[in-house]
Design a protein around this motif. Sequence first.
Motif, mmCIF file in Angstrom:
data_model
loop_
_atom_site.group_PDB
_atom_site.id
_atom_site.type_symbol
_atom_site.label_atom_id
_atom_site.label_comp_id
_atom_site.label_asym_id
_atom_site.label_seq_id
_atom_site.Cartn_x
_atom_site.Cartn_y
_atom_site.Cartn_z
ATOM 1 N N GLU A 74 -2.390 2.104 -3.318
ATOM 2 C CA GLU A 74 -2.480 1.950 -4.794
ATOM 3 C C GLU A 74 -1.554 2.773 -5.561
ATOM 4 O OE1 GLU A 74 -6.579 3.091 -6.411
ATOM 5 O OE2 GLU A 74 -7.528 1.870 -4.760
ATOM 6 N N ALA A 75 -0.971 3.574 -5.141
ATOM 7 C CA ALA A 75 0.244 4.641 -6.041
ATOM 8 C C ALA A 75 1.357 3.612 -6.464
ATOM 9 C CB ALA A 75 0.446 5.452 -5.104
ATOM 10 N N GLN A 76 1.642 3.898 -7.533
ATOM 11 C CA GLN A 76 2.965 3.387 -8.179
ATOM 12 C C GLN A 76 3.758 4.658 -8.156
ATOM 13 O OE1 GLN A 76 3.511 0.184 -9.156
ATOM 14 N NE2 GLN A 76 1.494 -0.205 -7.852
ATOM 15 N N VAL A 77 3.495 5.683 -7.702
ATOM 16 C CA VAL A 77 4.300 6.887 -7.745
ATOM 17 C C VAL A 77 4.614 7.142 -6.318
ATOM 18 C CG1 VAL A 77 4.243 9.525 -8.308
ATOM 19 C CG2 VAL A 77 2.637 7.943 -9.797
ATOM 20 N N PRO A 78 5.681 7.682 -5.923
ATOM 21 C CA PRO A 78 6.212 8.000 -4.457
ATOM 22 C C PRO A 78 5.252 8.920 -3.893
ATOM 23 C CG PRO A 78 7.909 8.185 -5.856
ATOM 24 C CD PRO A 78 6.988 7.807 -6.994
ATOM 25 N N VAL A 79 4.691 8.560 -2.544
ATOM 26 C CA VAL A 79 3.758 9.433 -1.925
ATOM 27 C C VAL A 79 4.265 10.378 -0.759
ATOM 28 C CG1 VAL A 79 1.508 9.618 -0.672
ATOM 29 C CG2 VAL A 79 1.800 7.954 -2.635
ATOM 30 N N ILE A 80 4.162 11.450 -0.577
ATOM 31 C CA ILE A 80 4.414 12.068 0.482
ATOM 32 C C ILE A 80 2.936 12.413 1.287
ATOM 33 C CG2 ILE A 80 5.123 14.587 1.592
ATOM 34 C CD1 ILE A 80 6.951 14.779 -0.902
ATOM 35 N N LYS A 81 2.982 11.461 2.391
ATOM 36 C CA LYS A 81 1.549 11.719 2.901
ATOM 37 C C LYS A 81 1.513 12.245 4.430
ATOM 38 C CE LYS A 81 1.691 6.894 4.366
ATOM 39 N NZ LYS A 81 3.143 6.416 3.779
ATOM 40 N N HIS A 82 0.334 12.644 4.530
ATOM 41 C CA HIS A 82 -0.130 13.327 5.736
ATOM 42 C C HIS A 82 -1.103 12.592 6.353
ATOM 43 C CE1 HIS A 82 -1.870 17.391 7.567
ATOM 44 N NE2 HIS A 82 -2.454 16.024 8.182
ATOM 45 N N LEU A 83 -0.992 11.852 7.255
ATOM 46 C CA LEU A 83 -2.142 10.991 7.809
ATOM 47 C C LEU A 83 -2.582 11.830 8.868
ATOM 48 C CD1 LEU A 83 -0.742 7.172 7.675
ATOM 49 C CD2 LEU A 83 -2.824 7.960 6.835
ATOM 50 N N ASP A 84 -3.593 11.402 9.878
ATOM 51 C CA ASP A 84 -3.966 11.910 10.639
ATOM 52 C C ASP A 84 -3.344 12.706 11.728
ATOM 53 O OD1 ASP A 84 -3.410 9.534 11.617
ATOM 54 O OD2 ASP A 84 -5.683 8.989 12.333
#
Lengths: 419, 419
Positions: free
Chosen positions: B218-228
Amino acid sequence: MQNIADYVRDTAAAAKQAFYQLAAATTAQKNTALLRLAELIEQHQTAILAANAEDMAQAAAKGLETALLERLKLTETTIAGMCEGLRQVAALPDPVGEMDEFRNRPNGLQIGKMRVPLGVIGIIYESRPNVTVDAAALCLKSGNACVLRGGSEAFNGNMAIAKLITQALRENGLPVDAVRLIENTSRESVGAMLQSPDLIDVIIPRGGKSLVARISAEAQVPVIKHLDGICHVYIDRAADTPKALDIAFNAKTSRYGTCNTIETLLIHEARAVEILPLLAEKYAEKAVELRGCVRTRNILPDIIAATEEDWDTEYLAPILAVKIVDSLTEAIAHINTHGSHHTDSIVTENYTDAQIFLRAVDSASVMVNASTRFADGFEYGLGAEIGISTDKIHVRGPVGLHGLTSQKWVVLGNGQIRT
Amino acid sequence: MQNIADYVRDTAAAAKQAFYQLAAATTAQKNTALLRLAELIEQHQTAILAANAEDMAQAAAKGLETALLERLKLTETTIAGMCEGLRQVAALPDPVGEMDEFRNRPNGLQIGKMRVPLGVIGIIYESRPNVTVDAAALCLKSGNACVLRGGSEAFNGNMAIAKLITQALRENGLPVDAVRLIENTSRESVGAMLQSPDLIDVIIPRGGKSLVARISAEAQVPVIKHLDGICHVYIDRAADTPKALDIAFNAKTSRYGTCNTIETLLIHEARAVEILPLLAEKYAEKAVELRGCVRTRNILPDIIAATEEDWDTEYLAPILAVKIVDSLTEAIAHINTHGSHHTDSIVTENYTDAQIFLRAVDSASVMVNASTRFADGFEYGLGAEIGISTDKIHVRGPVGLHGLTSQKWVVLGNGQIRT
């Protein structure tokens, strides 16, 4: 006939496989392929120019605007530039596998970083056929595979170049799917790329604002984006007059269709009476249309009035907005509010003003006493560039080899466990 | 009453203003505020623990799973860890304004890079109240403002901590809006953050797979993500037995709820008969449930059979999948296919096997002869971490101060123009 989404996904899946195979390619193999490609492009220059001429004719018939036609056009000079770019990229050190920042931890672990490719890079671009060569070269050298989706207006030129890329890869034992041109220029082919985060690791759009906006909004894949280039030169109170004249003139007139060209000139009120008439004379030689704020028009009464919209417009044309400011602070606020965070330059002899400008202007490139036109990968010594990022995330400004890589952590132990 | 989206956007807008003000803060001011916060947390430990106990009671009543309860729980030890983290971050060099990579170009330009904050960072997290402190500390030190949206289950603890953060900022002349806790834990408050690219520069989600998946989509903002964290230890043909036993045991059992805990153990077939029974005995002491492939069950007939699903599961519990492989190549392929690109370790005495593993495993952290449990910011010497990125873009692995910054290009000239 296969549907478009399946065709694009099959192409990207082939690129993904090629990416894994590329890991085994030596630096020498990659360099030889790049040098061979330069040779092939030189040998087939006539065919490439003919294909481009066909594209130009169709584009002109469709009534494409001048700025776009300028971007589309290939000449012997631009082709020589492509080949020079290939040779520069071949000469650059291979970033893949670089290890640095190793430190010893108290428990004896050695922890550092290794530079690695991103994977499959999707490039979605318009007009400029040289992107096909630059993108392929930078992706290949950095160990990435790429999927290239060029614009319909450049189709013939792109196909002519892609054929040579395939040949250079094959002759050097590299996977031909490492560089794949999508031979479909419909909207659907872009959509299919944007919806394939499992196959494409990052997307780099190159093109107009509406293209980039659409891609940013729709992409499920991370995007390294290049939005517009609303660049500024600010002539400070302490500017050297000859430098101010040269830089303000060059930053506008050396080329109109490029993103590092300025669209607005800011000048300190204390220098406006002296400098603006001299500049107006120079701009008149090139028939640059000036649009001024109220105070500018007090000095240059014959020019058009600038509206609020002018401060936010990327003309890509011989038009320049001009504004007089009361202070460095006002100049910085104007740039951070109306600019596109691309490239901005101050002309000044004052140390403190230069330091403040460099720190406070929130742009990918900040300059002192230099033309904004230098903001590109060649001039920064990166070899060719794949774009100029106006994002802050991952990479900012001209994107060369390092911008196409990531780093992983490497931990070397001798049996350590965590207590 | 104000609607939720407006409240979130007002909060983010205040953070944006605070971000601009932070640019004028000195390193000393930021450090003093961090040290003061550690002091305040120690002084108010009883109140924080009481607030957390209230959260724990409500969470237990709602039937939250054990792994989540473990993450939620604060103790004197975890609070001491927070304060130690604050002091470590205060002691780290301030990354903002660091300049490096300056090179002279042939035309006399000096071109290099300056490190700068990202802007406003949105942190969306679940359970762990220590994220409130770690995130605030890392963002503040790196010159970023932050908007913190913690989980409803940790609300009381987060509020108790946020009050102290505000006090530490105020006492040191820093803008209190530089760290803002969103005091609404509804879904809508997350949605409003995701839809505000004009106010928030990057979002870092910390939490379960479904939260991160929703945010990414959903993000329109850049995401730094931590998945599992589906991490592996691979016991190579050339493994040293005592190291193999220690590392495989530690990487599973030192803590179950953490992302750098292993979920699958791979072992070369040549060492399985010797090592697996010894390991099974150790795991039995901790009542770790083993799930084996067919060949593993020939050696350990009493354990449960692993299904295909087990190779793709993050248990966060005392369960371990075990698989015998025929080669290093098979181990690497298994990790790249089933792992989450988080952290993987090889136990080996063989130089070439170690080199191949380090290069070919496509994970944020790759290790030799060390427990995967070391993959975190403290252990890597970054001070506290704000997350562990499983992305390749921008930052990979533990995210410390540098991961929260960007670089801009600085060009120093003396009148150069482009010809």
